[in-house]
Design an enzyme around this catalytic site. Structure first.
Site, PDB file in Angstrom:
ATOM      1  N   LYS A   1      41.487  38.589  47.792  1.00 43.89           N
ATOM      2  CA  LYS A   1      42.658  38.100  48.529  1.00 43.89           C
ATOM      3  C   LYS A   1      43.830  37.832  47.584  1.00 43.89           C
ATOM      4  CE  LYS A   1      42.822  37.185  52.484  1.00 43.89           C
ATOM      5  NZ  LYS A   1      43.255  38.005  53.637  1.00 43.89           N
TER       6      LYS A   1
ATOM      7  N   TYR B   1      35.549  37.216  47.066  1.00 43.10           N
ATOM      8  CA  TYR B   1      36.474  36.969  48.190  1.00 43.10           C
ATOM      9  C   TYR B   1      37.820  36.415  47.715  1.00 43.10           C
ATOM     10  CZ  TYR B   1      38.713  35.076  52.305  1.00 43.10           C
ATOM     11  OH  TYR B   1      39.656  34.771  53.269  1.00 43.10           O
TER      12      TYR B   1
END
Length: 373
Positions: free
Chosen positions: A159, A155
């Site tokens: 990002k 994650y």
């Protein structure tokens, strides 16, 4: 740029909905295109009510569908890109997260270049910056420190790479000869009505005699209320449309927090729910160092089993670090360059969220009554 239009991706999400509600009030805005994979019936109903104020077009489809994204961008003057898979506990397959968060962003940037969309605002996260270690203390960090996550967890990595792509696209030539201008906002942990994490904790507590799980008592963070995170997007949009302000903002990222007191995630959950009789688990908790190494062992088990079985550990080292670190961020740069001031005070944010928690308690009571009759 009279008579402009805006596309919001992830418009059915926790933050996206709030951005759409604020956009309705913007002057000279002629159309809002709200895009998501699927819209819940109650949200469709809410958006249809907004159509009395503004042209609001619902677009349901996959962010990885290049043709769909090109059509969505055609004739649009601004994109606010909030769509993402948020998965801090590695529940989903890594390729799903990378595809949506990174590849989806790249597809959208290309679509903007082809459709000559001049403004692109990206919803990033403080996880691209920190924390890297639970032993490290980060207080009131600012953009000039150029903090960067070293985690390979999917994650934060997805990002971080997506944000880099967005900021690198600043200055791209558009098909019509214009220029693409971009910026990224890094909100701290976003709380408020509809927060899926808080919803999960309340559900857990309702099945457990009103006792909230305690898993982050060593953290100190400065969360941001969802209404303020949404407001920062509106101000970034206004600033990028303002010829005087825009040159300072193009290609920049901003930390977005507010005046919510610095506290642990556990304390925040308790503060927002204690009015309804909830309490924090008073049981013993393991030392963070021990939990961290347990996370490492669980990761090893998952890795060794991976050829034959997908074992999902209850936590890993990244989750332990995230939930037990001291990391707070200043919104001074957003204040100076975007004119950002929180729209909602801590008292108002707390009241709104507490009332929503109360509605969850009521729903639970009604469900229990239905079961017993």
């Amino acid at each position: 740029m009279a008579g402009w239009s805006c596309l919001v991706t992830g418009a059915g999400g926790f933050l996206g909905q709030r951005i759409v509600r604020l956009l309705v009030e913007e002057t000279e805005l002629q159309e809002i295109r709200v895009l998501d994979k699927v819209f819940r019936p109650e949200l469709r109903e809410e958006f249809s009510k907004l159509q009395s104020k503004i042209k609001l077009t619902l677009l349901e489809g996959d962010i990885l569908d290049e043709q769909f994204m090109k059509r969505a961008c055609q004739g649009t003057s601004t994109v606010i890109h909030t769509a993402a898979v948020i998965d801090v506990f590695n529940v989903l397959p890594p390729e799903t997260i990378m595809n949506v968060n990174l590849k989806g962003t790249q597809i959208l940037l290309e679509a903007c270049a082809q459709a000559s969309v001049p403004i692109f605002i990206y919803t990033s996260t403080i996880e691209v910056a920190a924390p890297n270690s639970y032993r490290e203390t980060i207080q009131n960090a600012c953009e000039e420190e150029h903090l960067e996550t070293s985690w390979s967890a999917v994650y934060p990595r997805s990002k971080k790479l997506a944000e880099k792509a967005v900021l690198a696209a600043n200055g791209w030539a558009l098909k019509n000869g214009g220029t693409l201008y971009t910026c990224a906002l890094r909100p701290t942990y976003i709380y408020g009505e509809g927060n899926p994490f808080l919803h999960g904790f309340i559900d857990h507590a309702l099945r457990n005699n009103g006792i909230l799980p305690r898993n982050s008592k060593f953290s100190i963070v400065n969360p941001v209320y969802v209404g303020n995170a949404a407001w920062a997007h509106i101000l970034a949009l206004r600033a990028l449309r303002d010829p005087e302000k825009a040159p300072n903002i193009q290609g920049q990222f901003y930390y977005i927090s507010d005046d919510t007191p610095h506290q642990s995630y556990d304390e925040l959950n308790y503060t927002l729910s204690k009015e309804w009789g909830f309490s924090l688990d008073s049981g013993m908790s393991l030392p963070v160092s021990l939990k961290y190494w347990l996370g490492f062992l669980l990761e090893m088990v998952s890795f060794l089993l991976s050829p034959v079985y997908r074992y999902q550990p209850p936590f890993d080292r990244h989750a332990v670090t995230l939930l037990n670190s001291v990391y707070t961020f200043s919104y001074k740069k957003a204040q100076q360059e975007l004119g950002y001031e929180p729209l909602f005070s801590w008292e108002k944010a707390k009241q709104n969220t507490t009332e929503w928690v109360g509605s969850l308690v009521e729903q639970h009571k009604k469900a229990l009554k239905t079961e017993t009759h």
